[in-house]
Design a protein around this motif. Structure first.
Motif, PDB file in Angstrom:
ATOM      1  N   PRO A   1       0.833  -1.203   0.000  1.00 16.98           N
ATOM      2  CA  PRO A   1       0.000   0.000   0.000  1.00 16.98           C
ATOM      3  C   PRO A   1       0.871   1.257   0.000  1.00 16.98           C
ATOM      4  O   PRO A   1       1.995   1.251   0.516  1.00 16.98           O
ATOM      5  N   ALA A   2       0.346   2.334  -0.556  1.00 19.32           N
ATOM      6  CA  ALA A   2       1.095   3.588  -0.610  1.00 19.32           C
ATOM      7  C   ALA A   2       1.067   4.316   0.726  1.00 19.32           C
ATOM      8  O   ALA A   2       2.056   4.946   1.118  1.00 19.32           O
ATOM      9  N   ALA A   3      -0.048   4.246   1.434  1.00 22.82           N
ATOM     10  CA  ALA A   3      -0.181   4.954   2.708  1.00 22.82           C
ATOM     11  C   ALA A   3       0.744   4.328   3.754  1.00 22.82           C
ATOM     12  O   ALA A   3       0.767   3.096   3.912  1.00 22.82           O
ATOM     13  N   PRO A   4       1.524   5.137   4.478  1.00 24.44           N
ATOM     14  CA  PRO A   4       2.470   4.605   5.463  1.00 24.44           C
ATOM     15  C   PRO A   4       1.829   3.683   6.499  1.00 24.44           C
ATOM     16  O   PRO A   4       2.382   2.639   6.829  1.00 24.44           O
ATOM     17  N   LYS A   5       0.647   4.064   7.011  1.00 22.96           N
ATOM     18  CA  LYS A   5       0.016   3.230   8.037  1.00 22.96           C
ATOM     19  C   LYS A   5      -0.363   1.864   7.473  1.00 22.96           C
ATOM     20  O   LYS A   5      -0.113   0.826   8.098  1.00 22.96           O
ATOM     21  N   ALA A   6      -0.963   1.855   6.284  1.00 22.78           N
ATOM     22  CA  ALA A   6      -1.360   0.590   5.662  1.00 22.78           C
ATOM     23  C   ALA A   6      -0.127  -0.247   5.311  1.00 22.78           C
ATOM     24  O   ALA A   6      -0.134  -1.472   5.463  1.00 22.78           O
ATOM     25  N   MET A   7       0.924   0.410   4.835  1.00 23.62           N
ATOM     26  CA  MET A   7       2.148  -0.309   4.528  1.00 23.62           C
ATOM     27  C   MET A   7       2.742  -0.913   5.793  1.00 23.62           C
ATOM     28  O   MET A   7       3.182  -2.069   5.818  1.00 23.62           O
ATOM     29  N   GLY A   8       2.745  -0.138   6.860  1.00 16.39           N
ATOM     30  CA  GLY A   8       3.253  -0.646   8.131  1.00 16.39           C
ATOM     31  C   GLY A   8       2.454  -1.833   8.620  1.00 16.39           C
ATOM     32  O   GLY A   8       3.024  -2.831   9.086  1.00 16.39           O
ATOM     33  N   ASP A   9       1.143  -1.756   8.504  1.00  9.20           N
ATOM     34  CA  ASP A   9       0.286  -2.875   8.928  1.00  9.20           C
ATOM     35  C   ASP A   9       0.607  -4.134   8.128  1.00  9.20           C
ATOM     36  O   ASP A   9       0.681  -5.237   8.679  1.00  9.20           O
ATOM     37  N   ALA A  10       0.806  -3.974   6.813  1.00 10.07           N
ATOM     38  CA  ALA A  10       1.093  -5.125   5.959  1.00 10.07           C
ATOM     39  C   ALA A  10       2.431  -5.761   6.317  1.00 10.07           C
ATOM     40  O   ALA A  10       2.553  -6.989   6.392  1.00 10.07           O
ATOM     41  N   LEU A  11       3.433  -4.938   6.556  1.00  4.05           N
ATOM     42  CA  LEU A  11       4.761  -5.463   6.888  1.00  4.05           C
ATOM     43  C   LEU A  11       4.789  -6.076   8.287  1.00  4.05           C
ATOM     44  O   LEU A  11       5.394  -7.132   8.498  1.00  4.05           O
ATOM     45  N   ARG A  12       4.127  -5.426   9.230  1.00  4.28           N
ATOM     46  CA  ARG A  12       4.097  -5.987  10.592  1.00  4.28           C
ATOM     47  C   ARG A  12       3.360  -7.308  10.623  1.00  4.28           C
ATOM     48  O   ARG A  12       3.736  -8.236  11.360  1.00  4.28           O
ATOM     49  N   SER A  13       2.316  -7.434   9.810  1.00  2.93           N
ATOM     50  CA  SER A  13       1.585  -8.690   9.728  1.00  2.93           C
ATOM     51  C   SER A  13       2.459  -9.790   9.132  1.00  2.93           C
ATOM     52  O   SER A  13       2.466 -10.922   9.617  1.00  2.93           O
ATOM     53  N   ARG A  14       3.221  -9.435   8.096  1.00  2.00           N
ATOM     54  CA  ARG A  14       4.076 -10.426   7.440  1.00  2.00           C
ATOM     55  C   ARG A  14       5.158 -10.950   8.378  1.00  2.00           C
ATOM     56  O   ARG A  14       5.462 -12.137   8.393  1.00  2.00           O
ATOM     57  N   PHE A  15       5.747 -10.041   9.167  1.00  2.00           N
ATOM     58  CA  PHE A  15       6.858 -10.434  10.032  1.00  2.00           C
ATOM     59  C   PHE A  15       6.435 -10.681  11.473  1.00  2.00           C
ATOM     60  O   PHE A  15       7.269 -11.019  12.317  1.00  2.00           O
ATOM     61  N   ASN A  16       5.153 -10.481  11.749  1.00  2.00           N
ATOM     62  CA  ASN A  16       4.607 -10.747  13.074  1.00  2.00           C
ATOM     63  C   ASN A  16       5.346  -9.968  14.161  1.00  2.00           C
ATOM     64  O   ASN A  16       5.861 -10.520  15.134  1.00  2.00           O
ATOM     65  N   VAL A  17       5.421  -8.656  13.962  1.00  2.00           N
ATOM     66  CA  VAL A  17       6.069  -7.786  14.945  1.00  2.00           C
ATOM     67  C   VAL A  17       5.117  -6.657  15.321  1.00  2.00           C
ATOM     68  O   VAL A  17       4.109  -6.418  14.654  1.00  2.00           O
ATOM     69  N   SER A  18       5.460  -5.948  16.378  1.00  2.00           N
ATOM     70  CA  SER A  18       4.611  -4.872  16.878  1.00  2.00           C
ATOM     71  C   SER A  18       4.944  -3.546  16.220  1.00  2.00           C
ATOM     72  O   SER A  18       5.988  -3.393  15.566  1.00  2.00           O
TER      73      SER A  18
END
Length: 207
Positions: free
Chosen positions: A56-73
């Motif tokens: 995603p282009a939006a920082p928050k959505a991108m962060g959510d996607a990456l945190r979900s992939r790596f299972n981090v907070s």
């Protein structure tokens, strides 16, 4: 609040080499590093091309996607947009003392070498240089023009570590992942972080 000792800024630009960036991010998070992530618009295009992953282009959505992939907070992985000037990485009083740009496009290289701070990524690099922190750039381009080489020399003279994405073959790699790990291992070595991706010279099985 003091900057955490395990804080690091990871910037990803539009040069080819998304697999290097993803593997490095994975290893940093596995080592409990607090990652401040910056990604250019061109980097998202490269991710879609090389990894078949539409971030995603939006920082928050991108962060959510990456945190979900790596299972981090969110505490461990924070993502900022290119104009989030109030983020910690924009100020010498709050920015991590370590930063890696992997991969680093020649355009980004040029902007940093001339002191431009038109985006948060460029400003973050400028901050690390002026605060005499550790900045590592991973160029991925060939052939290199005199302009590219001059910019690398200029940054090296400022204390920046220039580490082109040039994997070795003496360890007899068996896959693309082995080549990726070679480069990432060297980056982790320069950050003084433990890594088991590649043995150091003289400590492998061949010794």
């Amino acid at each position: 609040m003091a900057v955490a000792d395990n804080a690091i800024t990871l910037a990803i630009t539009g040069a080819s080499g998304a697999p290097y960036a993803m593997r490095l991010l994975e290893c940093l998070l596995q080592q409990q590093q607090q990652v401040h992530l910056l990604m250019s618009s061109a980097a998202r295009v490269v991710f879609a091309t090389e990894l078949d992953w539409q971030l995603p282009a939006a920082p928050k959505a991108m962060g959510d996607a990456l945190r979900s992939r790596f299972n981090v907070s969110e505490t461990q992985l924070q993502v900022y947009g290119k104009e989030q000037w109030f983020s910690p990485v924009a100020s010498g009083s709050a920015a991590p003392k370590r930063m890696i740009i992997c991969p680093c496009s020649t355009g980004t290289l040029s902007a940093i070498a001339c002191g431009a701070s038109n985006t948060l990524l460029e400003r973050a690099a400028d901050v690390v240089i002026k605060e005499r922190g550790q900045l590592i750039v991973v160029p991925r381009e060939m052939p290199l023009s005199a302009l590219h080489l001059e910019n690398m020399l200029k940054l090296a003279q400022l204390g920046v570590t220039v580490m082109p994405a040039a994997p070795g073959f003496y360890h007899q790699p068996q896959s693309i992942d082995d080549l990726i790990d070679f480069v990432v291992a060297r980056l982790l070595d320069h950050l003084n972080l433990e890594q088991k991706l590649q043995p150091r010279w003289g400590y492998g099985e061949e010794s």
